[in-house]
Enzyme design. Structure first.
Site, short mmCIF file in Angstrom:
data_model
loop_
_atom_site.label_atom_id
_atom_site.label_comp_id
_atom_site.label_asym_id
_atom_site.label_seq_id
_atom_site.Cartn_x
_atom_site.Cartn_y
_atom_site.Cartn_z
N LYS A 1 0.86 -1.19 0.00
CA LYS A 1 0.00 0.00 0.00
C LYS A 1 0.89 1.23 0.00
O LYS A 1 1.72 1.40 0.89
CB LYS A 1 -0.91 0.00 1.23
CG LYS A 1 -1.69 1.32 1.41
CD LYS A 1 -2.63 1.29 2.63
CE LYS A 1 -3.28 2.65 2.85
NZ LYS A 1 -4.16 2.70 4.04
N ASP B 1 -2.64 10.29 3.38
CA ASP B 1 -4.03 9.88 3.57
C ASP B 1 -4.76 10.92 4.42
O ASP B 1 -4.67 10.91 5.64
CB ASP B 1 -4.08 8.51 4.24
CG ASP B 1 -5.51 8.01 4.44
OD1 ASP B 1 -6.44 8.62 3.86
OD2 ASP B 1 -5.69 7.01 5.17
N LYS C 1 -10.17 13.09 7.84
CA LYS C 1 -9.66 12.82 9.18
C LYS C 1 -9.56 14.12 9.97
O LYS C 1 -9.51 15.21 9.38
CB LYS C 1 -8.25 12.21 9.07
CG LYS C 1 -8.19 10.78 8.52
CD LYS C 1 -6.74 10.30 8.46
CE LYS C 1 -6.61 8.93 7.82
NZ LYS C 1 -7.17 7.83 8.61
N ASP D 1 1.56 6.45 5.33
CA ASP D 1 0.60 5.48 4.79
C ASP D 1 1.11 4.77 3.53
O ASP D 1 0.37 4.01 2.90
CB ASP D 1 -0.73 6.19 4.52
CG ASP D 1 -1.94 5.29 4.73
OD1 ASP D 1 -1.79 4.26 5.38
OD2 ASP D 1 -3.02 5.64 4.21
N GLU E 1 -9.54 3.73 2.03
CA GLU E 1 -9.04 3.80 0.66
C GLU E 1 -7.99 2.73 0.37
O GLU E 1 -7.80 2.33 -0.78
CB GLU E 1 -8.43 5.19 0.40
CG GLU E 1 -6.96 5.40 0.83
CD GLU E 1 -6.74 5.28 2.33
OE1 GLU E 1 -7.73 5.35 3.09
OE2 GLU E 1 -5.59 5.10 2.76
N ARG F 1 -7.83 -0.46 1.04
CA ARG F 1 -8.37 -1.71 0.49
C ARG F 1 -8.81 -1.53 -0.96
O ARG F 1 -8.82 -2.48 -1.72
CB ARG F 1 -9.50 -2.23 1.39
CG ARG F 1 -10.70 -1.35 1.45
CD ARG F 1 -11.60 -1.66 2.64
NE ARG F 1 -11.04 -1.14 3.89
CZ ARG F 1 -11.60 -1.31 5.09
NH1 ARG F 1 -12.71 -2.02 5.21
NH2 ARG F 1 -11.03 -0.81 6.17
#
Ligand code: BES
Ligand code: MN
Ligand code: ZN
Length: 496
Positions: free
Chosen positions: A263, A268, A275, A286, A347, A349
């Site tokens: 990933k 993010d 967030k 991330d 996001e 996944r």
């Protein structure tokens, strides 16, 4: 930094620092007995008086020590011999380096611990060396005045001429793996204004060129042609276009291929499911999974491990904008499944769905993905242990064993069929959240499982251990490089 080896009685070793490890509750044995004698029993007197307890991570600097060629000695506790393990040896090197490298010096020599149960000398050298390397680096990439000073040379002191030959192999491993872990940490620590999908892909291409890895970079048009609409939907909110980096290494023609997927969300924000500042502040981390995949591939190719690898870095930025994906959107993943988006902050996944699907189409025989995927995994296992989720018990056990041998901590979470209920959608095949607070790491893994076909696959949720909020005795804050050594060890075993 580089590693050298030497066979000499420890008191004769010339260095700025001589690092020696002491076992707890034991008389000084092996080369340390001779060292102690040269030091007019300074070591044993410190132990007798209780100044040195030899607990793990305990350090005692001795300046201008008696009877030694080295300028300074650092006595480091190893804890009880019977309890020693891979992580303990890594920590021994790391805590020593963290103590020493607050000031500049040239040469650090380290007497390798003797009589470690169940571990061969090459492995001991590799683990201690990896720790020394790790402890020499901090997070201050952009400081105008450095606050950590890596020595030029680490010398691993062997106990005989034959031992030196074995230790030499461990030293080479530590150097290659040390460099690889440094690369992963650097990538994670780079600010998101400098590291975004295009620059990450450029860096990957550069690493691949230097190392002799075949590298292909898919841009947004290629990704559309490959039908990666889940990945593209995440990327759409950002002005920075996404990339998929495909690394290929053929170490042994005809043998099985190991697929590694990382990933790589370079930042993010959560997207429209934004967030809070507190949740967002460290979200440059991330992309740690992608960093680990690139770095581990570099390490195993440099070690010429006879293995076939396909490594994928799924690189996007997750931002809100007028173009961003919305709650209620339905995405068409590469493998044909439809996904209802109920939280744009789930996001990881979505991009992994397409990257895993792509990996399966490359006919990999086994798959591992690494992802800073869920806060839930941190709730379950804390900051130091990654979650291990899999569709294949035998493969999961192999991954777990490799992590243990590398001194990294994984723990399996259950993947029973009933968890799939959590990701059922009313309008599409699946939805991208579990819909409740419970078992969030597992519902995320169940989502990923939809995209691996029947390929034996292991998912490492590294949200906790990939990033350190604060310094501690064995490492600095920031990126940790978690997963690099597990993947390298796994590939070594895979080749056998
Ligand atoms: N990147 C985060 C997970 C994360 C959290 C990594 C903390 C490192 C530290 C991921 O994209 C995320 O936001 N996950 C959500 C999923 C939820 C919306 C279903 C989470 O865990 O809250
Ligand atoms: Mn997120
Ligand atoms: Zn994320």
């Amino acid at each position: 930094m580089q590693f050298t080896t030497q066979f000499a009685p420890p008191h004769e070793v010339q260095a700025d620092w001589l690092v020696v490890g002491l076992w707890e509750d034991e008389p000084l044995g092996g080369p340390l007995a001779g060292l102690d004698a040269r030091m007019e029993r300074q070591l044993s007197r410190l132990v007798e008086r209780g100044d040195i307890a030899a607990k793990p991570k305990e350090t005692t600097p001795l300046y201008e020590p008696r009877g030694l060629a080295a300028d300074r000695a650092l006595v480091v506790g190893l804890g009880p011999r019977a309890k020693s393990d891979q992580a303990g040896l890594f920590n021994f090197g790391a805590v020593a380096a963290r103590t020493i490298t607050t000031k500049a010096c040239e040469r650090v020599a380290c007497v390798l611990p003797e009589g470690v149960p169940n571990l061969d000398r090459e492995t001991i050298a590799a683990l201690v060396g990896s720790g020394l390397w790790h402890g020499s680096e901090g997070a201050g990439l952009r400081k105008t005045k450095p606050d950590r000073f890596a020595p030029k040379e680490f010398c691993l002191v062997a106990s005989s001429a034959e031992d030196r030959a074995v230790v030499e192999r461990g030293a080479r491993r530590a150097e290659v793996e040390g460099r690889a872990v440094s690369l992963a940490r650097e990538l994670v620590n780079l600010p998101p204004c400098d590291l975004y999908p295009e620059t990450f892909a450029d860096r990957a291409r550069h690493v691949a060129q230097q190392t002799g890895i075949e590298c292909m970079v898919l841009d947004e048009r290629d990704l559309a042609a490959e039908r990666m609409h889940a990945l593209l939907a995440v990327a759409r909110g950002s002005d920075r276009p996404p990339r998929l980096v495909v690394l290929r290494y053929q170490g042994r023609a005809g043998a099985a291929t190991l697929g590694l997927v990382g990933k790589g969300v370079t930042f993010d924000s959560g997207g429209l499911s934004l967030k809070t500042t507190e949740q967002m502040v460290d979200m440059k981390c991330d992309m740690a999974g992608a960093a680990a995949v690139l770095s581990a591939t570099q390490a195993l190719v440099q070690q010429k491990v006879p293995v076939n690898i396909v490594g994928l870095l799924a690189l996007v930025e997750n931002l809100p904008s007028g173009k961003a994906m919305k709650l209620g959107d339905v995405l068409h993943a590469r493998n044909g499944k439809t996904i209802e988006v109920l939280n744009t902050d789930a996001e990881g996944r979505l991009i992994l769905a397409d990257a895993l699907g792509y990996a399966v189409d490359q006919r990999v025989n086994h798959l591992v993905d690494l992802a800073t995927l869920t806060g839930s995994c941190i709730v379950a296992l804390g900051m130091d242990v990654a979650g291990l989720m899999s569709n294949d018990d035998a493969w999961s056990a192999r991954v777990h064993a490799a992590a243990r041998a590398a001194g990294e901590r994984l723990w399996p979470l259950p993947m029973d069929a009933q968890y799939s209920e959590m990701i059922k959608s009313d309008v599409a095949d699946i939805k991208n959240t579990g819909g409740s607070r419970w078992a969030g790491a597992i519902s995320a893994a169940k989502f990923l499982e939809e995209f691996v076909g029947g390929t034996p696959w292991a998912h490492l949720d590294i949200a906790g251990p990939a990033w350190a909020e604060k310094d501690n005795a064995v490492r600095s804050s920031g990126g940790t490089g978690f997963g690099v050594r597990t993947l390298t060890e796994l590939a070594r075993r895979y080749a056998e």
